[in-house]
Every structure is written in C-alpha cells, then in structure tokens.
Design a protein around this motif. Structure first.
Motif, PDB file in Angstrom:
ATOM      1  N   ILE A  37       0.532   6.900   6.980  1.00  0.00           N
ATOM      2  CA  ILE A  37      -0.344   6.736   5.815  1.00  0.00           C
ATOM      3  C   ILE A  37      -1.804   6.792   6.238  1.00  0.00           C
ATOM      4  O   ILE A  37      -2.607   7.528   5.652  1.00  0.00           O
ATOM      5  N   LYS A  38      -2.149   6.010   7.242  1.00  0.00           N
ATOM      6  CA  LYS A  38      -3.546   5.914   7.683  1.00  0.00           C
ATOM      7  C   LYS A  38      -4.049   7.252   8.216  1.00  0.00           C
ATOM      8  O   LYS A  38      -5.185   7.634   7.949  1.00  0.00           O
ATOM      9  N   ALA A  41      -4.362   9.826   5.071  1.00  0.00           N
ATOM     10  CA  ALA A  41      -5.537   9.526   4.244  1.00  0.00           C
ATOM     11  C   ALA A  41      -6.815   9.882   4.997  1.00  0.00           C
ATOM     12  O   ALA A  41      -7.751  10.452   4.418  1.00  0.00           O
ATOM     13  N   THR A  91       0.244   8.538  -1.035  1.00  0.00           N
ATOM     14  CA  THR A  91      -1.002   8.457  -0.247  1.00  0.00           C
ATOM     15  C   THR A  91      -1.998   9.501  -0.727  1.00  0.00           C
ATOM     16  O   THR A  91      -3.178   9.196  -0.933  1.00  0.00           O
ATOM     17  N   THR A  95      -5.432   8.583  -2.660  1.00  0.00           N
ATOM     18  CA  THR A  95      -6.656   8.970  -1.956  1.00  0.00           C
ATOM     19  C   THR A  95      -7.508   9.897  -2.812  1.00  0.00           C
ATOM     20  O   THR A  95      -8.731   9.800  -2.821  1.00  0.00           O
ATOM     21  N   ILE A 126      -2.716   2.007   1.766  1.00  0.00           N
ATOM     22  CA  ILE A 126      -3.476   3.168   1.292  1.00  0.00           C
ATOM     23  C   ILE A 126      -4.885   2.759   0.872  1.00  0.00           C
ATOM     24  O   ILE A 126      -5.870   3.399   1.246  1.00  0.00           O
ATOM     25  N   ASN A 130      -8.436   3.814   2.896  1.00  0.00           N
ATOM     26  CA  ASN A 130      -9.456   4.547   2.153  1.00  0.00           C
ATOM     27  C   ASN A 130     -10.796   3.824   2.209  1.00  0.00           C
ATOM     28  O   ASN A 130     -11.843   4.467   2.332  1.00  0.00           O
TER      29      ASN A 130
END
Length: 142
Positions: A37-38, A41, A91, A95, A126, A130
């Motif tokens: 996810i990280k 994004a 995600t 984002t 998420i 962000n």
C-alpha cells in the motif's frame, strides 16, 4: 532553496503522525500488505523518499523484488492475489480521491476479502501514507 523542516519546527505535529504509525503497527494486516500500500501510494504521489523507504522495508520483510518491480502495473501482473488487487484498487482510488471517490465496485471487492475492522485499518494505512507523501513532496524531503 531549503524548505521548512516540519519535524524540527513543529515536532508535536510529527509526534501526532508517529502516533498514527504506532497504531498501524498494531493492526493484523501483517507486514507485506501495508508496505505494498505504502509503496503504491508513494508511486502515484511521486514521493521518491517514501518509495525508497517502503521498498527497502518490504524487501527486509521478505517481499520479492519481482513483485515490487511489477507493482506499478499490478492490474496486468499475475503476481498479485485477488485480495492484494482489491487493496491496491482501493489504494489508488483513495489516493486519487478527487477523480471519482471510492467506487462501490472497489469497496465491495475489498469487503469480499476483509472484515470491517481490517478495512478500517487498510484505510488508515492509505490515509497515513498519503499524508506522509504530501509532506515529503512539499518539503522536498531527501
């Protein structure tokens, strides 16, 4: 031109962000999914600092380099499970929230694989990355 160092000028703000990170460490999402996810994004947001940080963490946690290389093309790659695909779609939509929000289709796909508690945890991962991306990009964090 040097930009503001929020951590130095407003340490309480960073303490609050680190509080979110501490919470994220208590989720039952494992280590691989949050790093995917990280990283995804951060790719979307163009945050080189965070891409480097989270791909390194992912590799240290046992993620395969091949999957990280394919992450920006996850929709076409056979390397991701349906569960991961659901999370990566969420995600992207969170984002890029101004495009069209989070669609019912994407949300329903996430519901097929995760409990409400896990969905809340995923959304917090998420949202947090962000926020970090925006701070790093705006301040030219190296």
């Amino acid at each position: 031109m040097t930009r503001v160092n929020i951590h130095k000028i407003q340490p309480a703000a960073y303490d609050a962000m680190f509080g979110l990170e501490k919470y994220l460490g208590t989720t039952d999402l494992g280590t691989s999914l949050p790093e995917l996810i990280k990283t995804r994004a951060s790719q979307i947001n163009g945050c080189a600092y965070c891409i480097q940080m989270h791909t390194k963490a992912a590799l240290e946690n046992g993620e395969k380099a091949e999957r990280l290389f394919a992450l920006s093309a996850w929709k076409e790659s056979p390397l991701f499970s349906e569960q991961e695909r659901a999370v990566l779609a969420l995600t992207e939509e969170m984002t890029l929230i101004t495009n069209h929000g989070v669609s019912d289709e994407v949300y329903n796909r996430v519901q097929e694989h995760f409990t409400e508690e896990q969905i809340a945890q995923i959304m917090m991962v998420i949202a947090t990355i962000n926020a970090w991306n925006r701070l790093a990009v705006a301040t030219h964090t190296q």
